[in-house]
Design an enzyme around this catalytic site. Sequence first.
Site, PDB file in Angstrom:
ATOM      1  N   HIS B  82       0.842  -1.200   0.000  1.00 43.98           N
ATOM      2  CA  HIS B  82       0.000   0.000   0.000  1.00 43.98           C
ATOM      3  C   HIS B  82       0.880   1.254   0.000  1.00 43.98           C
ATOM      4  O   HIS B  82       0.681   2.170  -0.793  1.00 43.98           O
ATOM      5  CB  HIS B  82      -0.926  -0.007   1.212  1.00 43.98           C
ATOM      6  CG  HIS B  82      -1.596   1.308   1.502  1.00 43.98           C
ATOM      7  ND1 HIS B  82      -2.641   1.798   0.744  1.00 43.98           N
ATOM      8  CD2 HIS B  82      -1.366   2.244   2.453  1.00 43.98           C
ATOM      9  CE1 HIS B  82      -3.017   2.968   1.228  1.00 43.98           C
ATOM     10  NE2 HIS B  82      -2.254   3.272   2.267  1.00 43.98           N
ATOM     11  N   ASP B 111       7.864  22.381 -25.157  1.00 49.99           N
ATOM     12  CA  ASP B 111       7.841  21.020 -24.610  1.00 49.99           C
ATOM     13  C   ASP B 111       8.900  20.963 -23.532  1.00 49.99           C
ATOM     14  O   ASP B 111       9.621  21.938 -23.306  1.00 49.99           O
ATOM     15  CB  ASP B 111       8.144  19.984 -25.712  1.00 49.99           C
ATOM     16  CG  ASP B 111       7.566  18.598 -25.359  1.00 49.99           C
ATOM     17  OD1 ASP B 111       7.654  18.212 -24.179  1.00 49.99           O
ATOM     18  OD2 ASP B 111       7.014  17.941 -26.251  1.00 49.99           O
ATOM     19  N   TRP B 147       7.379  -0.548   4.066  1.00 51.01           N
ATOM     20  CA  TRP B 147       7.962   0.146   2.906  1.00 51.01           C
ATOM     21  C   TRP B 147       9.334   0.716   3.242  1.00 51.01           C
ATOM     22  O   TRP B 147      10.121   1.010   2.352  1.00 51.01           O
ATOM     23  CB  TRP B 147       7.029   1.261   2.409  1.00 51.01           C
ATOM     24  CG  TRP B 147       7.131   2.551   3.166  1.00 51.01           C
ATOM     25  CD1 TRP B 147       6.547   2.843   4.354  1.00 51.01           C
ATOM     26  CD2 TRP B 147       7.854   3.732   2.788  1.00 51.01           C
ATOM     27  NE1 TRP B 147       6.866   4.116   4.742  1.00 51.01           N
ATOM     28  CE2 TRP B 147       7.660   4.696   3.791  1.00 51.01           C
ATOM     29  CE3 TRP B 147       8.652   4.071   1.687  1.00 51.01           C
ATOM     30  CZ2 TRP B 147       8.236   5.965   3.752  1.00 51.01           C
ATOM     31  CZ3 TRP B 147       9.214   5.338   1.645  1.00 51.01           C
ATOM     32  CH2 TRP B 147       9.006   6.269   2.661  1.00 51.01           C
ATOM     33  N   SER B 174      13.185   6.408 -12.961  1.00 48.50           N
ATOM     34  CA  SER B 174      12.093   7.186 -13.534  1.00 48.50           C
ATOM     35  C   SER B 174      12.010   8.568 -12.892  1.00 48.50           C
ATOM     36  O   SER B 174      11.899   9.583 -13.579  1.00 48.50           O
ATOM     37  CB  SER B 174      10.774   6.425 -13.341  1.00 48.50           C
ATOM     38  OG  SER B 174       9.690   7.256 -13.647  1.00 48.50           O
ATOM     39  N   SER B 175      12.094   8.609 -11.561  1.00 52.65           N
ATOM     40  CA  SER B 175      11.995   9.899 -10.870  1.00 52.65           C
ATOM     41  C   SER B 175      13.141  10.816 -11.245  1.00 52.65           C
ATOM     42  O   SER B 175      12.961  12.014 -11.442  1.00 52.65           O
ATOM     43  CB  SER B 175      12.025   9.689  -9.354  1.00 52.65           C
ATOM     44  OG  SER B 175      10.887   9.012  -8.942  1.00 52.65           O
ATOM     45  N   HIS B 258      13.319  11.636   4.428  1.00 51.07           N
ATOM     46  CA  HIS B 258      12.711  12.893   4.828  1.00 51.07           C
ATOM     47  C   HIS B 258      12.573  13.880   3.687  1.00 51.07           C
ATOM     48  O   HIS B 258      11.496  14.430   3.490  1.00 51.07           O
ATOM     49  CB  HIS B 258      13.326  13.516   6.070  1.00 51.07           C
ATOM     50  CG  HIS B 258      12.321  14.476   6.635  1.00 51.07           C
ATOM     51  ND1 HIS B 258      11.263  14.049   7.400  1.00 51.07           N
ATOM     52  CD2 HIS B 258      12.124  15.786   6.426  1.00 51.07           C
ATOM     53  CE1 HIS B 258      10.467  15.072   7.655  1.00 51.07           C
ATOM     54  NE2 HIS B 258      10.971  16.135   7.083  1.00 51.07           N
ATOM     55  N   GLU B 260      12.116  13.056   0.789  1.00 48.49           N
ATOM     56  CA  GLU B 260      11.013  12.446   0.043  1.00 48.49           C
ATOM     57  C   GLU B 260       9.659  12.968   0.528  1.00 48.49           C
ATOM     58  O   GLU B 260       8.740  13.196  -0.258  1.00 48.49           O
ATOM     59  CB  GLU B 260      11.087  10.920   0.190  1.00 48.49           C
ATOM     60  CG  GLU B 260       9.865  10.144  -0.292  1.00 48.49           C
ATOM     61  CD  GLU B 260       9.715  10.144  -1.795  1.00 48.49           C
ATOM     62  OE1 GLU B 260      10.694  10.469  -2.490  1.00 48.49           O
ATOM     63  OE2 GLU B 260       8.607   9.827  -2.270  1.00 48.49           O
ATOM     64  N   TYR B 262       9.043  15.871   1.566  1.00 49.65           N
ATOM     65  CA  TYR B 262       8.821  17.192   0.968  1.00 49.65           C
ATOM     66  C   TYR B 262       8.683  17.120  -0.538  1.00 49.65           C
ATOM     67  O   TYR B 262       8.044  17.975  -1.146  1.00 49.65           O
ATOM     68  CB  TYR B 262       9.916  18.160   1.431  1.00 49.65           C
ATOM     69  CG  TYR B 262       9.723  18.434   2.896  1.00 49.65           C
ATOM     70  CD1 TYR B 262       8.732  19.316   3.302  1.00 49.65           C
ATOM     71  CD2 TYR B 262      10.417  17.728   3.857  1.00 49.65           C
ATOM     72  CE1 TYR B 262       8.468  19.491   4.643  1.00 49.65           C
ATOM     73  CE2 TYR B 262      10.162  17.910   5.197  1.00 49.65           C
ATOM     74  CZ  TYR B 262       9.187  18.795   5.589  1.00 49.65           C
ATOM     75  OH  TYR B 262       8.917  18.964   6.907  1.00 49.65           O
ATOM     76  N   SER B 273      -0.937  27.453  -3.991  1.00 52.68           N
ATOM     77  CA  SER B 273      -0.564  28.852  -4.189  1.00 52.68           C
ATOM     78  C   SER B 273      -1.039  29.378  -5.544  1.00 52.68           C
ATOM     79  O   SER B 273      -1.057  30.580  -5.773  1.00 52.68           O
ATOM     80  CB  SER B 273       0.954  29.016  -4.105  1.00 52.68           C
ATOM     81  OG  SER B 273       1.422  28.525  -2.874  1.00 52.68           O
ATOM     82  N   HIS B 307      14.714  12.325  13.047  1.00 53.05           N
ATOM     83  CA  HIS B 307      13.521  12.382  13.892  1.00 53.05           C
ATOM     84  C   HIS B 307      12.589  11.205  13.603  1.00 53.05           C
ATOM     85  O   HIS B 307      11.633  10.986  14.322  1.00 53.05           O
ATOM     86  CB  HIS B 307      12.785  13.731  13.766  1.00 53.05           C
ATOM     87  CG  HIS B 307      12.144  13.987  12.454  1.00 53.05           C
ATOM     88  ND1 HIS B 307      12.089  15.229  11.887  1.00 53.05           N
ATOM     89  CD2 HIS B 307      11.506  13.180  11.585  1.00 53.05           C
ATOM     90  CE1 HIS B 307      11.455  15.166  10.733  1.00 53.05           C
ATOM     91  NE2 HIS B 307      11.087  13.935  10.536  1.00 53.05           N
ATOM     92  N   HIS B 308      12.871  10.442  12.545  1.00 57.34           N
ATOM     93  CA  HIS B 308      12.116   9.215  12.298  1.00 57.34           C
ATOM     94  C   HIS B 308      12.631   8.067  13.157  1.00 57.34           C
ATOM     95  O   HIS B 308      12.058   6.988  13.129  1.00 57.34           O
ATOM     96  CB  HIS B 308      12.220   8.812  10.829  1.00 57.34           C
ATOM     97  CG  HIS B 308      11.599   9.806   9.893  1.00 57.34           C
ATOM     98  ND1 HIS B 308      10.287   9.728   9.497  1.00 57.34           N
ATOM     99  CD2 HIS B 308      12.094  10.909   9.303  1.00 57.34           C
ATOM    100  CE1 HIS B 308      10.017  10.738   8.683  1.00 57.34           C
ATOM    101  NE2 HIS B 308      11.096  11.473   8.551  1.00 57.34           N
ATOM    102  N   THR B 333       7.004  26.618   7.205  1.00 59.86           N
ATOM    103  CA  THR B 333       5.700  26.034   6.861  1.00 59.86           C
ATOM    104  C   THR B 333       4.581  26.947   7.353  1.00 59.86           C
ATOM    105  O   THR B 333       3.590  27.166   6.652  1.00 59.86           O
ATOM    106  CB  THR B 333       5.549  24.625   7.480  1.00 59.86           C
ATOM    107  OG1 THR B 333       6.749  23.900   7.228  1.00 59.86           O
ATOM    108  CG2 THR B 333       4.382  23.894   6.873  1.00 59.86           C
ATOM    109  N   LYS B 336       4.030  29.841   5.061  1.00 63.60           N
ATOM    110  CA  LYS B 336       3.221  29.514   3.891  1.00 63.60           C
ATOM    111  C   LYS B 336       1.731  29.556   4.227  1.00 63.60           C
ATOM    112  O   LYS B 336       0.937  30.157   3.504  1.00 63.60           O
ATOM    113  CB  LYS B 336       3.575  28.109   3.379  1.00 63.60           C
ATOM    114  CG  LYS B 336       4.883  28.097   2.634  1.00 63.60           C
ATOM    115  CD  LYS B 336       5.116  26.769   1.974  1.00 63.60           C
ATOM    116  CE  LYS B 336       6.081  26.903   0.830  1.00 63.60           C
ATOM    117  NZ  LYS B 336       5.563  27.645  -0.300  1.00 63.60           N
ATOM    118  N   ARG B 455       1.496   0.651  15.337  1.00 60.67           N
ATOM    119  CA  ARG B 455       1.311   0.539  13.888  1.00 60.67           C
ATOM    120  C   ARG B 455       1.496  -0.890  13.403  1.00 60.67           C
ATOM    121  O   ARG B 455       2.102  -1.704  14.077  1.00 60.67           O
ATOM    122  CB  ARG B 455       2.392   1.335  13.154  1.00 60.67           C
ATOM    123  CG  ARG B 455       2.272   2.785  13.182  1.00 60.67           C
ATOM    124  CD  ARG B 455       3.520   3.380  12.541  1.00 60.67           C
ATOM    125  NE  ARG B 455       3.521   3.218  11.094  1.00 60.67           N
ATOM    126  CZ  ARG B 455       4.517   3.616  10.309  1.00 60.67           C
ATOM    127  NH1 ARG B 455       5.576   4.168  10.813  1.00 60.67           N
ATOM    128  NH2 ARG B 455       4.432   3.464   9.005  1.00 60.67           N
TER     129      ARG B 455
END
Lengths: 416, 554
Positions: B82, B111, B147, B174-175, B258, B260, B262, B273, B307-308, B333, B336, B455
């Site tokens: 998932h 293009d 994951w 790809s990314s 991390h 990732e 963002y 925006s 922090h993870h 943040t 924003k 979890r």
Amino acid sequence: MAKHGWRGGWFGTRPAKLAAGAALALAALSAHAYTQSSGGYNTPVGVTEISREVYGLHMLIYWVCVVIGVLVFGTMIYSIIFHRRSKNPKPADFHESTTVEIIWTAIPFVILIAMAVPAAATLIRMEDTRNADMSVKITGYQWKWEYEYLGEDLRFFSTLTPELNKARQLRSGVDVTQVPNYLVDVDNPLVLPVGKKVRFLVTSNDVIHSWWVPEIAVKKDAIPGYVNEVWTRIDEPGTYRGVCAELCGRDHGYMPIVLKAVPEAEFEAWLAQQKGQEVASAAPVTATDVPVAAAAPAEPAPEQQMAAAEPAESESAGLSKDELMAKGESVYKANCMACHQANGAGLPPSFPSLVGSAVVKGPADAQIAQVLKGKNLMPPFAQLSDPDIAAVITYTRNAWGNDAGVVQPAQVAAQR
Amino acid sequence: MAHQETHADHGHDDHAHHGPEKGIMRWIKTTNHKDLGTLYLFFAFTMFFIGGLMSLVIRAELFVPGLQFVDPEFFNQMTTLHALVMIFGGVMPAFVGLANWMVPMMIGCSDLALPRVNNWGFWILPFAFGLLLSTLFMDGGAPAGGWTMYPPLVLQTGNAFPFLIFAVHLMGISSITGAINVVVTILNMRAPGMTLLKMPLFVWTWLITAYLLIAVMPVLAGAVTMLLTDKYFGTSFFTASGGGDPVMFQHIFWFFGHPEVYIMILPAFGIVSTIIPTFARKALFGYDSMVYATASIAFLSFIVWAHHMFTVGMPLAGELFFMFATMLIAVPTGVKVFNWVATMWRGSITFETPMLFALGFVFLFTIGGFSGLMLAVTPVDFQYHDTYFVVAHFHYVLVPGAVFSIIAAVYYWIPKWTGRMYNEFWGKVHFWLSAIFINITFFPQHFAGLAGMQRRVPDYAVQFTDWNVMSSVGAFGFFIAQFIFIFNMLASCFGWFGRRQDLPDRVWEGAHGLEWTVPSPAPYHTFEDPPRIGEGELTAVHDEVDALDHHRLA
């Protein structure tokens, strides 16, 4: 504590606020405690000085968020109501203000510093494991905990109780809402004295686990190759429950923790009683026993009934090879397959193949010893019953083309 | 400047061979940014559907305590897949699809800079996810180690293991190709007058996102390659018994992981925006501070990874540093969010569906931000870590955050893409159902997590029943509500229900930007000659500089 006690679920404790028929029906389901001082919806206040500090920090940052939220959302909602086109057909045209930007950069910064100071102070206290009165080594296994009272010659495994293990199987037919302490009860709880600074040395034998008891605000990862330190000093006698918090494979959800905090005298008496004496598993069924056979989903776990009946059986002359093979396969699937794989080929180099292996082909006594005591990465499986060990060894010695004879429970018992 | 030379002979003879090909080969061979944008979006929504089905398996099993439907091992496979499908197959390709469609049209070029690379970048994805999903049918099943792929657990994966690693490699390639394309296009192909600090915010956020991708996807590739060699080639990078370090994997993974986070939210900031000023009929407040805040967030995202992993037993100094650094992210943040609110303030707001989703984003993303701030406080994080509180937190920023922004963007631009307006009534129904059900799904998870529900478990202590019942009801409701959206959008794509094609160029009266100066639907080729940027097309309004620049252009 009783004031906050978990009695009937969120809906049950607040029937006036949320009185709905369906909700009350649900409340009837939630009857048992896991985190007693959580009220069922919040971080537990807990029973240690640290846990109360943590709770205080949690509520502080929560209220900071609530206040900021009310201001920001309030402004947005005001704008949504009063600055809609029907009310305000001509938009203003301001679009930047350095002053405002500086203000709303600076204010959150100040709030954060105010928040960080007490948080850092608590963190520093939490990490101070010096001057402990006693130490307990906690080792995580797939999927059980081992507690070793350092310097006391006492160690034992702690696994899900057989009743819970039966209830938690796929389509077990048991109404789990009627099972006391569902998923959070063990055979041998960790017993600790109140008022003493207890240092935990947390490590693992296989994959990463995490030892967590919410009521004492201790959560520490158990990592192979690492010994993490953490401490607690429990104020109130009681039973506090916890779980493994780090995904550790198939039965991650089934390796709970039970911590019994008792007065010091009672602890000393308990210790004296336990010392030197081996704490036997409460029952032959392990936390990792097999799920109910898929072929008979509606029936109440036949294998478990068989297993429960076996200690008496093992006294008799012995089991047939077919019996041992059938049982051995299910024990293997529950305890051995994660590493040695379904086809016995293992995952070399960490997990050796059992197909044609020297251990499996060699003398049965050596293999029994290895299963009972463990070797390298392999944990000891002494907590399994004699018939289970005999069956699984027989299975490995005869499956996948192996042919090395039968092992009887008596042979296992002889080596205990 | 090759593209300028080819412009000379366009106009007369190119229509014969520059229109879209017929049939399936159009899509396989296409190098057109609009075709590829469409492919990316269709792919992403297919993956959202598959990942959504997996979440329903999870929520069905968790509906009440006890194990009713699936084996714990299969449950773990579902949570693992998932996440991988939603992150790498859903959210990221959806944003790349939007970048494909909109970046060239927003900066006024014909293009992307590397069209063939673009085609390759997309067509890798079906193979990557084909490999990943094929593991479901293998002996031993799909990967079930989460994951995050933490060793040593992930090394217990059976035959699926090399497929998992190779699929992640392909997703990374790809990314990276997509990101390089975006960077090269934005830096080299802007129309005259489109200076960096005049670019639409969506372009800015994607430029920064692309740099993040280029910086961290190779890190992920390195981490999973080390896993591969640990398992098959006898290395011991992460195996303690061989002298390796399992925690090192977590450091490397989260150094990718991390940023990732963002990568999945910065383009959403850009979309919001863009949409809020359009429907508030007022220029974006604090354009420059928005750009600087985005850059600050991107920078900070590289120094907060641990922090993870507060519970792995880091030294005190490390825990303090990562706590302070993480708290710091709240500052840009917050800027924003405040800027969005200030943009609405004294505007002349209307509430078309894209605006509803954008407002839903601001409210609900902010709630996710609050729980993020709570998680930053290390001593309390020990209680939150690996509980449903964390699950609630990241789903708040990813679903009503990133996914709402994607939905808002599709509603906002689909009239430009297809030339047909979506059905506003069903759009609003979709919004309200989504907003209500998503909160029913994820808000109760905060309570379950705080009270101690961990979890990644298929079953739980009975005291969590109420929260899980609500959560499951919400999840099914949210999933079903999305079909309203799918049919609404397909009807615009294919002209069902007699939807007419008579939209003006500027579909939304308050919209600014070059994309609204071309016809609706946008022709297959746009801006083959660089446009002259008209007054009022710039989202960035700079009082003093503006007059100068316009003067220079004229």
